[in-house]
Design a protein around this motif. Sequence first.
Motif, PDB file in Angstrom:
ATOM      1  N   ALA A  83       0.979  -1.171  -0.096  1.00 22.31           N
ATOM      2  CA  ALA A  83       0.221  -0.051  -0.105  1.00 22.31           C
ATOM      3  C   ALA A  83       0.743   1.321   0.050  1.00 22.31           C
ATOM      4  O   ALA A  83       1.922   1.106   0.500  1.00 22.31           O
ATOM      5  N   SER A  94       0.615   5.566   0.293  1.00 25.83           N
ATOM      6  CA  SER A  94      -0.459   6.627   0.841  1.00 25.83           C
ATOM      7  C   SER A  94      -0.778   7.634  -0.188  1.00 25.83           C
ATOM      8  O   SER A  94      -1.891   8.394  -0.361  1.00 25.83           O
ATOM      9  N   LYS A 101      -4.400   6.702  -1.648  1.00 21.76           N
ATOM     10  CA  LYS A 101      -5.141   6.552  -0.619  1.00 21.76           C
ATOM     11  C   LYS A 101      -5.738   7.957  -0.413  1.00 21.76           C
ATOM     12  O   LYS A 101      -5.125   8.951   0.418  1.00 21.76           O
ATOM     13  N   ALA A 109      -6.636   5.513   7.475  1.00 19.94           N
ATOM     14  CA  ALA A 109      -7.495   4.219   7.741  1.00 19.94           C
ATOM     15  C   ALA A 109      -6.907   3.001   7.422  1.00 19.94           C
ATOM     16  O   ALA A 109      -6.979   1.827   7.717  1.00 19.94           O
ATOM     17  N   TYR A 110      -5.498   3.061   6.513  1.00 21.30           N
ATOM     18  CA  TYR A 110      -4.745   1.848   6.178  1.00 21.30           C
ATOM     19  C   TYR A 110      -3.515   1.979   7.128  1.00 21.30           C
ATOM     20  O   TYR A 110      -2.753   0.858   6.753  1.00 21.30           O
ATOM     21  N   LYS A 111      -3.238   2.521   8.089  1.00 19.45           N
ATOM     22  CA  LYS A 111      -2.220   2.607   8.986  1.00 19.45           C
ATOM     23  C   LYS A 111      -1.060   3.249   8.217  1.00 19.45           C
ATOM     24  O   LYS A 111       0.262   2.864   8.452  1.00 19.45           O
ATOM     25  N   ASP A 171      -9.412   4.065  -2.825  1.00 18.71           N
ATOM     26  CA  ASP A 171     -10.625   4.114  -1.866  1.00 18.71           C
ATOM     27  C   ASP A 171     -11.634   5.269  -2.106  1.00 18.71           C
ATOM     28  O   ASP A 171     -12.743   5.222  -1.716  1.00 18.71           O
ATOM     29  N   GLY A 202     -11.685  -0.640  -1.011  1.00 22.89           N
ATOM     30  CA  GLY A 202     -11.407  -0.302   0.251  1.00 22.89           C
ATOM     31  C   GLY A 202     -10.598  -1.259   1.027  1.00 22.89           C
ATOM     32  O   GLY A 202     -10.219  -2.302   0.451  1.00 22.89           O
ATOM     33  N   LYS A 203     -10.548  -1.058   2.319  1.00 18.76           N
ATOM     34  CA  LYS A 203      -9.872  -2.080   2.874  1.00 18.76           C
ATOM     35  C   LYS A 203     -10.304  -3.615   2.950  1.00 18.76           C
ATOM     36  O   LYS A 203      -9.712  -4.381   2.958  1.00 18.76           O
ATOM     37  N   ASN A 204     -11.848  -3.532   3.079  1.00 20.03           N
ATOM     38  CA  ASN A 204     -12.143  -4.970   2.833  1.00 20.03           C
ATOM     39  C   ASN A 204     -11.985  -5.700   1.624  1.00 20.03           C
ATOM     40  O   ASN A 204     -12.223  -6.533   1.475  1.00 20.03           O
ATOM     41  N   SER A 254      -8.924  -5.772   0.304  1.00 18.54           N
ATOM     42  CA  SER A 254      -7.396  -6.042  -0.035  1.00 18.54           C
ATOM     43  C   SER A 254      -7.034  -7.338  -0.036  1.00 18.54           C
ATOM     44  O   SER A 254      -6.066  -7.806  -0.670  1.00 18.54           O
ATOM     45  N   ASP A 255      -7.975  -8.185   0.489  1.00 19.27           N
ATOM     46  CA  ASP A 255      -7.813  -9.647   0.306  1.00 19.27           C
ATOM     47  C   ASP A 255      -7.913 -10.362  -1.193  1.00 19.27           C
ATOM     48  O   ASP A 255      -7.301 -11.105  -1.460  1.00 19.27           O
TER      49      ASP A 255
END
Length: 180
Positions: free
Chosen positions: A44, A46, A49, A54-56, A71, A77-79, A81-82
């Motif tokens: 990731a 920044s 984003k 939100a992604y640290k 995003d 989004g983060k959900n 990423s898998d």
Amino acid sequence: MPRKKPPPRIVARRSRDNPNRRLSAGVPAIAARTELAERVRYGAYSKHKYNPTAYKLAPYAGRDSERTYCDEHAKFGKNDSDRIPLLLKRGVMLGLWSDCQDEDLPPLLWTIDESGWIFELRVTNAGQSQYHGYPVLPGDAFARHVLIRAREVAFATDEFPLDQDPNVQAAIAAAEAFYR
């Protein structure tokens, strides 16, 4: 003393296409695609984003012009990423990469999501075969080149192992409708 809320971010549309983006001259051999698909990794970044915390990730400190946000623009989004490893493998197996320069790693890759979005990925760390990505906006003329190559490979019976990615043809159809 309370901190002031920063002004809202302005999401600028890209003003020009990058003429240096080019797919490799021919479809890479299936052995080369398989080998590269096993090596590529995602990291990731920044810069792409809208909400990096939100992604640290630390907020991006560079210029804020002509960026696309996973995003915000693509709603990736983060959900989601898998799904990134599958998307990376999909793009590589479709032969969606630029010509390799000094290293044996292409500087640019592209992939197509089932949502219809095309993502461009750039090398972040060549030593670790790591890439960061961002969406290609509708209206970007380069999307047409990606879709032509993807269709050429995905619909050729001996070029793409459909059992490994049964949704690839649906993703291409969604992208063709999206990037009209």
